[in-house]
Design a protein around this motif. Structure first.
Motif, short mmCIF file in Angstrom:
data_model
loop_
_atom_site.label_atom_id
_atom_site.label_comp_id
_atom_site.label_asym_id
_atom_site.label_seq_id
_atom_site.Cartn_x
_atom_site.Cartn_y
_atom_site.Cartn_z
N ASP A 176 0.68 -1.26 -0.04
CA ASP A 176 -0.14 -0.20 0.32
C ASP A 176 0.87 0.99 -0.03
O ASP A 176 0.23 2.30 -0.67
CB ASP A 176 -1.09 0.13 1.45
N GLN A 375 -8.81 3.10 3.72
CA GLN A 375 -9.60 2.41 2.56
C GLN A 375 -9.35 1.33 2.62
O GLN A 375 -10.73 0.67 2.22
CB GLN A 375 -8.68 3.27 1.99
N LYS A 376 -8.86 -0.03 3.42
CA LYS A 376 -8.92 -1.83 3.16
C LYS A 376 -10.39 -1.32 3.97
O LYS A 376 -11.08 -1.84 3.57
CB LYS A 376 -8.27 -1.27 3.87
N THR A 379 -13.44 -0.88 2.23
CA THR A 379 -13.60 -1.72 0.83
C THR A 379 -13.40 -3.00 1.07
O THR A 379 -14.01 -3.57 0.50
CB THR A 379 -12.16 -1.74 0.08
#
Length: 390
Positions: A176, A375-376, A379
């Motif tokens: 990432d 973000q992880k 999602t």
């Protein structure tokens, strides 16, 4: 929620443990655990190297399992992961049957497997590249001045270039966050890779020795070659010898085969330091010397400086010298005397305080972790059952 962070598997240059400590002070639950030897004695939370092959490999897999179960962020260093790594054969496979067997039956099937597993389990994956973990000989030899032209045959080969490209490609796919401590590495890393300053030195822990308190005698110039060919040591020795022949009272102190603590005591006695004169940028040594208010000479490649923040580039206090200009530059600065050396030393120390302060670098890294983590989570939910089953 405080993020649980693992820095691994090396302590190269002292950067990983220093970043880990700074993150802990900011509230993260951060640990630095190493599988690779730590010859300079940088302090880490756990050192699992030096146990014998079988015990070390058992510790390796135990740590991989622990990393996937207990941490939110896995921050790899020196472009390596926790999984077994293929041994370098240098094209002479018939001379190294044991290494060939190790590579074929053990390392090849598992190399970098933990990187893939970490990404699939929703971990934030970061990597910091520090030098030859990313450099490719084919690219390095394009520079007119580079240690690739001077190191021993076999230092860079088609095999090492392939291996390096394969590993950087794997990190480009799964990581990432990608950081580089040297700007030339950005030419061979993914476009989203970012330059990051060394954070191995907290300037407040490095107090200069007042120049008036130093022992009288010849000018003391220090140089610490971890690899003489890479650091351009022959040019440093030649430059000092040339000045001696001209009657300049100068002493060259080569820092080799010392622990970090031993070297640090010698650094404090220096009038001037010479870092690396072939790589094109300064290393962790220069940051340590600058923190001690010791002016540093090194070769700075103009093209690479464009990757630095504009303000950082404008404030660089390092004294630029190529291998050819080194004797004249060294003579000019020793001839300038204590006042100019002291002025440049103070500027160097302030530069470290502004651009290499671990707390400030860690603050940005922690923000990067948190953004990637959010973000992880947005999602992809955490698969706790899958992780627990590892």
């Amino acid at each position: 929620m405080s993020l649980r962070v693992l820095h691994c598997p090396t302590a190269v240059g002292g950067n990983p443990p220093a970043l880990s400590r700074a993150l802990s002070r900011l509230g993260a639950e951060s640990q630095c655990v190493t599988l690779a030897p730590n010859p300079f004695g940088y302090p880490v939370d756990e050192d699992l190297s030096g146990r014998g092959w079988l015990r070390r490999e058992f510790a390796r897999w135990k740590l991989i399992r622990r990393a996937l179960r207990e941490y939110d962020v896995i921050h790899y260093n020196f472009g390596t992961t926790l999984a077994p790594l293929r041994s370098r054969l240098g094209g002479k496979r018939w001379l190294a049957p044991a290494a060939a067997i190790h590579n074929l039956l053990y390392a090849l099937p598992f190399e970098m497997c933990d990187l893939r597993w970490a990404a699939r389990r929703g971990k934030v994956v970061a990597v910091t590249f520090q030098g030859d973990d990313a450099r490719v000989g084919e690219v390095a030899r394009r520079y007119p001045i580079h240690f690739a032209h001077e190191v021993e045959p076999g230092y860079y080969t088609a095999e090492t270039d392939r291996n390096t490209r394969r590993r950087t490609a794997a990190f480009a796919r799964y990581a990432d966050l990608v950081y580089a401590l040297n700007p030339d590495l950005l030419a061979v890393l993914p476009e989203r890779a970012r330059f990051q300053g060394y954070c191995s030195v907290d300037v407040d822990d490095w107090q200069p020795t007042p120049r008036a308190a130093r022992q009288p005698g010849p000018w003391r110039v220090v140089h610490a070659p971890s690899h003489r060919g890479v650091k351009g040591t022959r040019h440093v020795i030649a430059a000092v010898n040339r000045l001696r022949e001209q009657g300049v009272p100068v002493e060259l102190i080569l820092i080799e085969n010392m622990t970090h603590a031993e070297a640090r005591r010698v650094y404090a006695t220096a009038d001037l330091a010479i870092d690396q004169v072939l790589a094109g940028f300064y290393g962790a040594l220069a940051v340590e010397l600058m923190a001690l208010a010791v002016p540093v000479i090194c070769y700075l490649r103009d093209d690479d400086l464009g990757c630095l923040p504009a303000a950082m580039r404008a404030e660089l206090p390092l004294i630029n010298a190529t291998p050819d200009s080194l004797p004249a530059v060294l003579q000019d600065w020793l001839g300038a005397g204590n006042d100019q050396l002291s002025t440049r030393g103070r500027a160097s120390r302030e530069f470290v305080r502004r651009w290499h302060q671990p707390r400030e670098i860690a603050r940005q890294v922690l923000t990067d972790y948190e953004v990637a983590w959010a973000q992880k989570r947005a999602t992809r939910p955490i698969r706790t059952a899958a992780v627990a089953a590892m």
